[in-house]
Structures are given as C-alpha cells and as structure tokens.
Scaffold this motif. Structure first.
Motif, short mmCIF file in Angstrom:
data_model
loop_
_atom_site.label_atom_id
_atom_site.label_comp_id
_atom_site.label_asym_id
_atom_site.label_seq_id
_atom_site.Cartn_x
_atom_site.Cartn_y
_atom_site.Cartn_z
N GLY A 31 0.97 -1.29 0.10
CA GLY A 31 0.13 0.02 -0.03
C GLY A 31 1.07 1.28 -0.01
O GLY A 31 0.36 2.16 0.13
N PHE A 32 2.22 1.09 -0.22
CA PHE A 32 3.10 2.46 -0.42
C PHE A 32 2.96 3.05 -1.67
O PHE A 32 3.73 2.17 -2.69
N PRO A 33 2.57 3.94 -2.12
CA PRO A 33 2.74 4.56 -3.39
C PRO A 33 3.97 5.35 -3.75
O PRO A 33 4.57 5.69 -2.72
N VAL A 34 4.58 4.85 -4.95
CA VAL A 34 5.70 5.27 -5.41
C VAL A 34 5.62 7.02 -5.37
O VAL A 34 4.70 7.52 -6.37
N ALA A 41 19.78 5.76 -10.50
CA ALA A 41 20.50 5.81 -8.86
C ALA A 41 20.51 4.69 -8.11
O ALA A 41 20.71 4.56 -7.08
N GLY A 42 19.35 3.67 -8.61
CA GLY A 42 18.91 2.58 -7.66
C GLY A 42 18.25 2.77 -6.43
O GLY A 42 18.22 2.41 -5.43
N ILE A 43 17.04 3.92 -6.54
CA ILE A 43 16.51 4.35 -5.52
C ILE A 43 14.90 4.53 -5.74
O ILE A 43 14.85 4.95 -6.96
N ALA A 44 14.31 4.34 -4.89
CA ALA A 44 12.67 4.70 -4.97
C ALA A 44 12.07 5.37 -3.54
O ALA A 44 12.60 4.82 -2.54
N LEU A 45 11.72 6.31 -3.70
CA LEU A 45 10.93 6.98 -2.49
C LEU A 45 9.35 6.73 -2.49
O LEU A 45 8.77 7.11 -3.35
N LEU A 46 8.94 6.08 -1.31
CA LEU A 46 7.75 5.65 -1.17
C LEU A 46 7.13 6.60 -0.25
O LEU A 46 7.66 6.87 0.94
N ALA A 47 5.68 6.78 -0.61
CA ALA A 47 4.95 8.05 0.31
C ALA A 47 4.57 7.02 1.70
O ALA A 47 4.31 6.03 1.67
N ALA A 48 4.63 7.67 2.81
CA ALA A 48 4.26 6.89 4.19
C ALA A 48 3.14 8.40 4.60
O ALA A 48 3.61 9.25 5.38
N GLY A 49 1.95 8.26 4.41
CA GLY A 49 0.86 9.10 4.52
C GLY A 49 1.03 10.39 4.16
O GLY A 49 1.59 10.39 2.83
N LYS A 50 0.62 11.28 4.94
CA LYS A 50 0.59 12.87 4.34
C LYS A 50 1.99 13.62 4.52
O LYS A 50 2.07 14.55 4.01
N LEU A 77 4.34 2.35 11.66
CA LEU A 77 3.64 3.56 11.19
C LEU A 77 2.35 3.47 11.51
O LEU A 77 1.73 2.33 11.83
N GLU A 78 1.93 4.52 11.73
CA GLU A 78 0.44 4.62 12.28
C GLU A 78 -0.44 4.35 11.20
O GLU A 78 -0.57 5.08 10.25
N VAL A 79 -1.62 3.66 11.70
CA VAL A 79 -2.84 3.25 10.90
C VAL A 79 -3.93 3.50 11.57
O VAL A 79 -3.94 3.29 12.88
N ARG A 127 -5.83 4.21 22.88
CA ARG A 127 -5.48 5.55 23.41
C ARG A 127 -5.71 6.55 22.41
O ARG A 127 -4.96 7.34 21.85
N PRO A 128 -7.13 6.87 21.95
CA PRO A 128 -7.25 7.84 20.67
C PRO A 128 -6.71 9.02 20.93
O PRO A 128 -6.65 9.86 19.90
N GLU A 129 -6.65 9.84 22.08
CA GLU A 129 -6.00 10.88 22.38
C GLU A 129 -4.96 11.25 21.89
O GLU A 129 -4.34 12.15 21.45
N LEU A 130 -3.86 10.10 21.61
CA LEU A 130 -2.69 10.09 21.13
C LEU A 130 -2.40 10.18 19.79
O LEU A 130 -1.60 10.11 19.08
N ALA A 131 -3.57 9.59 19.08
CA ALA A 131 -3.59 9.38 17.65
C ALA A 131 -3.58 10.55 16.79
O ALA A 131 -4.00 11.56 17.26
N ARG A 132 -3.07 10.36 15.40
CA ARG A 132 -3.19 11.56 14.34
C ARG A 132 -4.48 11.81 14.38
O ARG A 132 -5.41 10.89 14.03
N SER A 133 -4.96 13.06 13.73
CA SER A 133 -6.25 13.27 13.48
C SER A 133 -6.58 13.46 11.85
O SER A 133 -5.68 13.41 11.41
#
Length: 133
Positions: A31-34, A41-50, A77-79, A127-133
C-alpha cells in the motif's frame, strides 16, 4: 553533553533491497505509493501517509533475500486499525511475522520484506487521544 542537540523530526527511512523493481512491486502491494523512482541511481521513495518524508528503498548489489534478524530494527507506522490492516495485508498475500498483538496504546502487526526489513503498523485504539487526527 557538549552542545545542545535539537532534533526536528524524522526524515526519510532508508531500507536496503536487492532488486529495486521487485521491492517497489512488493511495497506497492502493501500500500505504499511511489513518490519518486530513479532507476539509474537505484532508489525509489515511497509515500508514508501525508508526511513529506517517506520510505527510501536503495538497491544494494549482492543483497539477497533473507529472513528478518531478531532482534532487528523496526519501523512502525500509524494506521487507523492495525487488525484491519492485518486482514488487508493477508488479502494482498503479505506474510505477517505474527498475528496482531496488543500494546498499551492499541495493536501492532508486523511483516518483513524479502530482504528482512521489518515494518509494523500500529494503531491507537486504546488511547485515541494520542492518535493523529
């Protein structure tokens, strides 16, 4: 401490892989988009959320498939819901290291890529108060 260190946050996380195309295909199944891929260069950067930083894959010559070392460094990573994420990973034919397990803040599910890099998906359902909104 001789000087004050100010850490501003995480930048990219780098994972070595043996084959860039195989790694990109694996992580796209997870589920990681490029975001950026530079084959010469032998590299790819994948997105991790916003967030701007992401997961940087770097091809390393002679780096073959291997099981994850234990103990090994892990990237979590948070989900929204780790147990639902585990179901989605299984549906994408991604092998989990263990069933989702409970922590003090929620649940975690981990998997390893073919080169032994370990990623966990964690939630804050307890602990939903600690989650990203």
């Amino acid at each position: 401490m001789p000087h004050e260190l100010e850490i501003l946050g995480f930048d990219n996380t780098l994972f070595p892989v043996g084959d860039l195309s195989e790694a990109v295909a694996f992580y796209e199944r997870v589920g990681f988009p490029v975001k950026v891929r530079i084959d010469e260069a032998g590299i790819a950067l994948l997105a991790a959320g916003k967030e701007t930083p992401g997961l940087l894959l770097r091809a390393e010559d002679g780096f073959g498939h291997r099981p994850p070392a234990w103990p090994a460094a892990r990237l979590w990573l948070e989900v929204p819901d780790a147990r639902a994420t585990a179901d989605a990973l299984r549906a994408a034919d991604i092998e989990l290291l263990d069933p989702p397990f409970s922590t003090s803040t929620g649940y975690v599910v981990e998997f390893a890529d073919p080169w032994g890099n370990v990623i966990g998906f964690t939630d804050y359902l307890k602990r939903p108060e600690l989650a990203r909104s």
